[in-house]
Design an enzyme around this catalytic site. Structure first.
Site, PDB file in Angstrom:
ATOM      1  N   ARG A 286     -80.273 -15.554   4.795  1.00  0.00           N
ATOM      2  CA  ARG A 286     -81.457 -16.152   5.435  1.00  0.00           C
ATOM      3  C   ARG A 286     -81.139 -16.495   6.885  1.00  0.00           C
ATOM      4  O   ARG A 286     -81.925 -16.226   7.788  1.00  0.00           O
ATOM      5  CB  ARG A 286     -81.877 -17.399   4.642  1.00  0.00           C
ATOM      6  CG  ARG A 286     -83.191 -18.015   5.088  1.00  0.00           C
ATOM      7  CD  ARG A 286     -83.808 -18.891   4.013  1.00  0.00           C
ATOM      8  NE  ARG A 286     -84.078 -18.115   2.813  1.00  0.00           N
ATOM      9  CZ  ARG A 286     -83.299 -18.160   1.700  1.00  0.00           C
ATOM     10  NH1 ARG A 286     -82.254 -18.947   1.630  1.00  0.00           N
ATOM     11  NH2 ARG A 286     -83.589 -17.394   0.666  1.00  0.00           N
TER      12      ARG A 286
ATOM     13  N   LYS B  58     -86.047 -23.033   1.017  1.00  0.00           N
ATOM     14  CA  LYS B  58     -86.183 -22.031   2.088  1.00  0.00           C
ATOM     15  C   LYS B  58     -86.737 -22.701   3.345  1.00  0.00           C
ATOM     16  O   LYS B  58     -86.311 -22.401   4.454  1.00  0.00           O
ATOM     17  CB  LYS B  58     -87.153 -20.929   1.668  1.00  0.00           C
ATOM     18  CG  LYS B  58     -86.624 -19.953   0.640  1.00  0.00           C
ATOM     19  CD  LYS B  58     -87.647 -18.827   0.488  1.00  0.00           C
ATOM     20  CE  LYS B  58     -87.265 -17.793  -0.520  1.00  0.00           C
ATOM     21  NZ  LYS B  58     -88.242 -16.700  -0.594  1.00  0.00           N
TER      22      LYS B  58
ATOM     23  N   LYS C 200     -73.491 -22.931   4.816  1.00  0.00           N
ATOM     24  CA  LYS C 200     -74.238 -21.853   4.166  1.00  0.00           C
ATOM     25  C   LYS C 200     -75.075 -21.113   5.202  1.00  0.00           C
ATOM     26  O   LYS C 200     -75.021 -19.888   5.279  1.00  0.00           O
ATOM     27  CB  LYS C 200     -75.138 -22.391   3.038  1.00  0.00           C
ATOM     28  CG  LYS C 200     -75.968 -21.288   2.404  1.00  0.00           C
ATOM     29  CD  LYS C 200     -76.915 -21.720   1.306  1.00  0.00           C
ATOM     30  CE  LYS C 200     -77.837 -20.556   0.934  1.00  0.00           C
ATOM     31  NZ  LYS C 200     -78.870 -20.879  -0.043  1.00  0.00           N
TER      32      LYS C 200
ATOM     33  N   GLY D 231     -81.121 -21.898  -6.691  1.00  0.00           N
ATOM     34  CA  GLY D 231     -81.079 -20.575  -7.314  1.00  0.00           C
ATOM     35  C   GLY D 231     -79.674 -20.173  -7.762  1.00  0.00           C
ATOM     36  O   GLY D 231     -78.986 -20.919  -8.470  1.00  0.00           O
TER      37      GLY D 231
ATOM     38  N   ASP E 294     -76.971 -19.928  -6.115  1.00  0.00           N
ATOM     39  CA  ASP E 294     -75.861 -20.400  -5.270  1.00  0.00           C
ATOM     40  C   ASP E 294     -74.606 -20.842  -6.053  1.00  0.00           C
ATOM     41  O   ASP E 294     -73.486 -20.598  -5.584  1.00  0.00           O
ATOM     42  CB  ASP E 294     -76.332 -21.529  -4.338  1.00  0.00           C
ATOM     43  CG  ASP E 294     -77.163 -20.989  -3.180  1.00  0.00           C
ATOM     44  OD1 ASP E 294     -77.153 -19.761  -2.969  1.00  0.00           O
ATOM     45  OD2 ASP E 294     -77.814 -21.788  -2.497  1.00  0.00           O
TER      46      ASP E 294
ATOM     47  N   ASP F  41     -88.889 -12.816   1.988  1.00  0.00           N
ATOM     48  CA  ASP F  41     -88.619 -12.449   0.605  1.00  0.00           C
ATOM     49  C   ASP F  41     -87.129 -12.183   0.485  1.00  0.00           C
ATOM     50  O   ASP F  41     -86.519 -11.604   1.388  1.00  0.00           O
ATOM     51  CB  ASP F  41     -89.431 -11.218   0.185  1.00  0.00           C
ATOM     52  CG  ASP F  41     -89.656 -11.274  -1.313  1.00  0.00           C
ATOM     53  OD1 ASP F  41     -90.404 -12.154  -1.777  1.00  0.00           O
ATOM     54  OD2 ASP F  41     -89.040 -10.476  -2.039  1.00  0.00           O
TER      55      ASP F  41
ATOM     56  N   GLU G 144    -100.154 -19.921  -3.265  1.00  0.00           N
ATOM     57  CA  GLU G 144     -99.356 -18.965  -4.048  1.00  0.00           C
ATOM     58  C   GLU G 144     -99.662 -17.568  -3.521  1.00  0.00           C
ATOM     59  O   GLU G 144    -100.827 -17.174  -3.484  1.00  0.00           O
ATOM     60  CB  GLU G 144     -99.786 -19.016  -5.524  1.00  0.00           C
ATOM     61  CG  GLU G 144     -99.369 -20.282  -6.256  1.00  0.00           C
ATOM     62  CD  GLU G 144     -97.878 -20.308  -6.563  1.00  0.00           C
ATOM     63  OE1 GLU G 144     -97.264 -19.235  -6.643  1.00  0.00           O
ATOM     64  OE2 GLU G 144     -97.337 -21.423  -6.684  1.00  0.00           O
TER      65      GLU G 144
END
Ligand code: IMP
Length: 197
Positions: free
Chosen positions: A181, A12, A175, A152, A154, A76, A38
């Site tokens: 995103r 990301k 992409k 992930g 993809d 998110d 986290e």
């Protein structure tokens, strides 16, 4: 503008840099004690509520003295499969760790309704303001794993705006030009540069 992206996901981070740096943003990853903090992900069905909760948690970690110097970015995202009522949706990261793309292919075998979408909600905190932007990329679940790029889901996500290749078979530039995103970051950058800001 200096933007601190709060994420432990280096994919990301890389996608945000690729998209926002040419527009003049300087993207740093938030690190505390040498590690990406986290953030607790509350169990909501709504990405926006989760992203806002993450933004509030991230803000509480920034020292008061630095709050006016930079913007905080959180995001998110998830994969929403139409015929599974949006599953795995906001649980995408957990489901990916538990059953991976093979598990999703098993769930979808024999199901001809493959339509799905990736969604991303980005929240940028600029002083007292929160700018929220969503991006959606429609597509379908492939019949098999295709490609090795991306992350992930993809390898099993085939965007509608494609020649049949999965996200994992595309270059990073391809992409981000059509991804959820990329779209949410584009909307965010447009909102920042709008005269009403
Ligand atoms: P979270 O936003 O940290 O909750 O994670 C979202 C999860 O959705 C990721 O861990 C991936 O499993 C999935 N996901 C979101 N965006 C993408 C993407 O661009 N490619 C592949 N998987 C994604």
């Amino acid at each position: 503008m200096r933007v601190i992206f709060v994420t432990a996901n280096t994919n990301k981070l890389e996608e945000a840099r690729r998209y926002l740096e040419p527009l003049g943003f300087e993207i740093e990853q938030m690190m505390i004690g040498g590690k990406a903090p986290e953030l607790i992900e509350p169990q909501f069905d709504d990405l926006e509520k989760i992203a806002i909760s993450k933004a509030d948690q991230a803000m509480s970690m920034v020292p008061e003295s630095q709050k006016s110097d930079c913007a905080i970015l959180v995001e998110d995202s998830g994969l929403f499969i139409d015929s599974l009522d949006g599953f795995p949706g906001t649980y995408s990261s957990f489901v990916f760790r538990k059953i991976g793309v093979d598990g999703i292919l098993r769930l979808m075998s024999g199901n001809k309704m493959k339509a799905c979408e990736y969604r991303a909600v980005s929240v940028l905190v600029l002083g007292e303001r929160k700018i929220i932007a969503e991006g959606v990329c429609r597509g379908k679940i492939g019949e098999k794993i295709s490609g090795t790029g991306g992350f992930g889901y993809d390898p099993i996500f085939i965007p509608d705006d494609s020649d049949g290749r999965s996200f994992a078979q595309m270059s990073r530039e391809e992409k981000s030009s059509i991804s959820h995103r990329g779209k949410s970051l584009k909307a965010l950058s447009e909102a920042i540069s709008s005269p009403s800001m």
